[in-house]
Scaffold this motif. Structure first.
Motif, PDB file in Angstrom:
ATOM      1  N   ILE A  50       0.857  -1.187   0.000  1.00 66.51           N
ATOM      2  CA  ILE A  50       0.000   0.000   0.000  1.00 66.51           C
ATOM      3  C   ILE A  50       0.890   1.233   0.000  1.00 66.51           C
ATOM      4  CG2 ILE A  50      -1.772   1.305   1.227  1.00 66.51           C
ATOM      5  CD1 ILE A  50      -2.759  -1.291   2.429  1.00 66.51           C
ATOM      6  N   PRO A  52      -0.376   4.774  -0.943  1.00 68.67           N
ATOM      7  CA  PRO A  52      -1.463   5.617  -1.432  1.00 68.67           C
ATOM      8  C   PRO A  52      -0.942   6.836  -2.181  1.00 68.67           C
ATOM      9  CG  PRO A  52      -1.725   5.059   0.894  1.00 68.67           C
ATOM     10  CD  PRO A  52      -0.334   4.671   0.518  1.00 68.67           C
ATOM     11  N   HIS A  56      -2.179  -0.281  -4.483  1.00 66.95           N
ATOM     12  CA  HIS A  56      -2.932  -1.124  -3.541  1.00 66.95           C
ATOM     13  C   HIS A  56      -2.913  -2.528  -4.143  1.00 66.95           C
ATOM     14  CE1 HIS A  56      -4.613   2.960  -2.905  1.00 66.95           C
ATOM     15  NE2 HIS A  56      -4.538   2.606  -1.630  1.00 66.95           N
ATOM     16  N   LEU A 145      -8.126   0.206  -8.680  1.00 68.71           N
ATOM     17  CA  LEU A 145      -7.712   0.787  -7.404  1.00 68.71           C
ATOM     18  C   LEU A 145      -6.200   0.808  -7.215  1.00 68.71           C
ATOM     19  CD1 LEU A 145     -10.391  -0.744  -4.994  1.00 68.71           C
ATOM     20  CD2 LEU A 145     -10.385   1.514  -6.076  1.00 68.71           C
ATOM     21  N   SER A 146      -5.442   0.393  -8.238  1.00 70.77           N
ATOM     22  CA  SER A 146      -3.996   0.380  -8.122  1.00 70.77           C
ATOM     23  C   SER A 146      -3.374   0.663  -9.490  1.00 70.77           C
ATOM     24  CB  SER A 146      -3.511  -0.977  -7.604  1.00 70.77           C
ATOM     25  OG  SER A 146      -2.134  -0.962  -7.301  1.00 70.77           O
ATOM     26  N   SER A 174      -8.863  -6.619   2.458  1.00 72.06           N
ATOM     27  CA  SER A 174      -7.921  -5.840   1.656  1.00 72.06           C
ATOM     28  C   SER A 174      -6.483  -6.143   2.063  1.00 72.06           C
ATOM     29  CB  SER A 174      -8.218  -4.349   1.821  1.00 72.06           C
ATOM     30  OG  SER A 174      -9.570  -4.064   1.525  1.00 72.06           O
ATOM     31  N   THR A 179      -5.769  -6.870  -2.001  1.00 71.06           N
ATOM     32  CA  THR A 179      -5.680  -5.469  -1.579  1.00 71.06           C
ATOM     33  C   THR A 179      -6.445  -4.530  -2.498  1.00 71.06           C
ATOM     34  OG1 THR A 179      -3.517  -5.929  -0.609  1.00 71.06           O
ATOM     35  CG2 THR A 179      -4.085  -3.623  -0.961  1.00 71.06           C
ATOM     36  N   GLY A 180      -6.360  -4.740  -3.799  1.00 67.92           N
ATOM     37  CA  GLY A 180      -7.001  -3.833  -4.738  1.00 67.92           C
ATOM     38  C   GLY A 180      -8.233  -4.382  -5.417  1.00 67.92           C
ATOM     39  N   LYS A 187     -16.020  -3.134  -2.130  1.00 67.20           N
ATOM     40  CA  LYS A 187     -14.622  -3.505  -1.935  1.00 67.20           C
ATOM     41  C   LYS A 187     -14.595  -4.945  -1.458  1.00 67.20           C
ATOM     42  CE  LYS A 187     -10.188  -3.027  -1.615  1.00 67.20           C
ATOM     43  NZ  LYS A 187     -10.020  -4.488  -1.671  1.00 67.20           N
ATOM     44  N   VAL A 334     -10.970   1.735   0.171  1.00 72.03           N
ATOM     45  CA  VAL A 334      -9.767   2.014  -0.613  1.00 72.03           C
ATOM     46  C   VAL A 334     -10.101   3.033  -1.706  1.00 72.03           C
ATOM     47  CG1 VAL A 334      -8.063   1.071  -2.216  1.00 72.03           C
ATOM     48  CG2 VAL A 334      -8.697  -0.231  -0.168  1.00 72.03           C
ATOM     49  N   THR A 335      -9.267   4.059  -1.809  1.00 72.18           N
ATOM     50  CA  THR A 335      -9.348   5.022  -2.898  1.00 72.18           C
ATOM     51  C   THR A 335      -8.121   4.856  -3.776  1.00 72.18           C
ATOM     52  OG1 THR A 335     -10.605   6.614  -1.589  1.00 72.18           O
ATOM     53  CG2 THR A 335      -9.462   7.462  -3.533  1.00 72.18           C
ATOM     54  N   THR A 341     -13.291   5.247  -5.366  1.00 71.89           N
ATOM     55  CA  THR A 341     -13.315   4.703  -4.009  1.00 71.89           C
ATOM     56  C   THR A 341     -14.282   3.540  -3.948  1.00 71.89           C
ATOM     57  OG1 THR A 341     -12.836   6.873  -3.050  1.00 71.89           O
ATOM     58  CG2 THR A 341     -13.756   5.217  -1.578  1.00 71.89           C
TER      59      THR A 341
END
Length: 355
Positions: A50, A52, A56, A145-146, A174, A179-180, A187, A334-335, A341
């Motif tokens: 992670i 940010p 992610h 998300l990643s 996550s 995670t993503g 999510k 997660v954003t 998001t």
């Protein structure tokens, strides 16, 4: 929570598993941890990346004790929809044998992960004399998300997941390869569950681990639930997880051969329909099932007759359904790098809706 209010991403979220909320699936008992690690000889490790807002991602390792090219385990694989990369599939289909741990990661990192897995196995006693090796790596697309093009998962991350794998409770949501990930408008990520059951005069354990990242409309206990029904913003049009691939890994100490494990893997993919999977064009849906007791040796167990497999089929359907719910309930907000998001399935509004 008002049905149209937006959850606060800064709010502390207390993960709750489905069974803790009274949403356990089926009548069979679970193992101690209600996880794939309840199957004797199975360990799980995660490396979570992670950074940010751009990264992610991660990798998850499912490690059967002693597995290697000289000590393969019986295995079967089923492809529900082949829009994905499950490396090592053809040799499992041909030989019915698993030679390595099973690793899960992000789509564009799968090839680096496979190379790192080969290097790790060659250093182990089980791979000391190997001149050929079939690494097994599955993937889902975390590109929403990643920053998937950065291919953030490296050799050191793979080795960390393998090196820290344990038979303890499995982190969900996550984490690691989850995670993503997103699924069913929420999510999602990693989820796991297990079942204990009598089979052919003995008690056996079946455990599953899912990397949930697929489209569709959530169903819980037969009721359809849209994100807005529980106060979660709907996905932006055209930005769902169509490019994702749901990976399901099943482990059992039941005495099954490769053909029977393939039948079990099919039921694992079928179970996604229970939670509302759309089986869309771009969502690869894979089931991989393996046994922890090698067959074909003097000490090997006698295979269960096909007519006696129904209890195990029911167990895998229940365990996969519950594992997917766990992945949604235990995830965190997660954003991603593009401003999108995703929110987990919130427990309190869900229970209120189900009454």
């Amino acid at each position: 929570m008002h049905p149209h209010s937006m959850p606060d991403p800064s709010r502390t979220i207390v993960p709750r598993r489905a069974r803790e909320l009274g949403l356990g699936i089926g009548e069979l008992p679970t193992g101690t941890y209600n996880a794939i690690t309840d199957v004797p000889g199975i360990r799980v490790g995660h490396t979570t990346l992670i950074r940010p807002p751009r990264v992610h991602s991660g990798v998850t390792a499912i490690v059967p004790d002693g597995v290697g090219p000289a000590s393969p385990l019986p295995a079967g694989v089923f492809t529900g929809n082949g829009y994905g990369k499950l490396l090592g599939t053809t040799q499992i289909t041909e030989l019915g044998a698993l030679e390595t741990p099973v690793l899960l990661t992000s789509t564009l990192s799968a090839f680096r992960v496979a190379d790192a897995l080969v290097g790790w196995i060659l250093e182990q006693p089980e791979g000391a004399d190997a001149r050929s090796l079939n690494p097994v790596v599955g993937e889902c697309n975390d590109g929403l998300l990643s920053d998937i093009r950065s291919r953030p998962v490296r050799e050191e991350h793979v080795r960390a997941a393998l090196g820290t794998a344990s038979a303890e409770p499995v982190a969900e949501g996550s984490v690691g390869a989850g995670t993503g990930m997103t699924a069913l408008g929420f999510k999602a990520g990693i989820g796991t569950s297990s079942r204990r059951l009598p089979l052919a005069g003995q008690e056996v354990t079946l455990g599953v681990l899912v990397q949930a990242n697929f489209a569709g409309t959530l169903r819980v206990l037969g009721r359809t639930i849209a994100p807005a029904d529980v106060g979660v913003p709907a996905e932006e049009p055209g930005l769902g997880p169509e490019a994702g691939s749901c990976m399901i890994v099943v482990a059992t100490d039941a005495p099954l051969d490769a053909r029977q494990l393939t039948r079990l893997a099919r039921r694992a993919v079928y179970a996604l329909a229970r939670v509302g999977a759309g089986y869309s064009h771009g969502s690869g849906d894979y089931g991989l099932a393996f046994g922890t007791r090698p067959l074909g040796t003097p000490a090997g167990p006698t295979v269960v007759p096909d007519a006696g497999l129904d209890p195990l089929f029911g167990a895998v359907l229940d365990a996969v359904e519950e594992a997917v719910l766990n992945s949604l309930l235990t995830a965190t907000v997660v954003t991603g790098p593009y401003g999108h998001t995703r929110y987990p399935l919130p427990a309190a509004p869900l229970l209120a809706l189900l009454g």
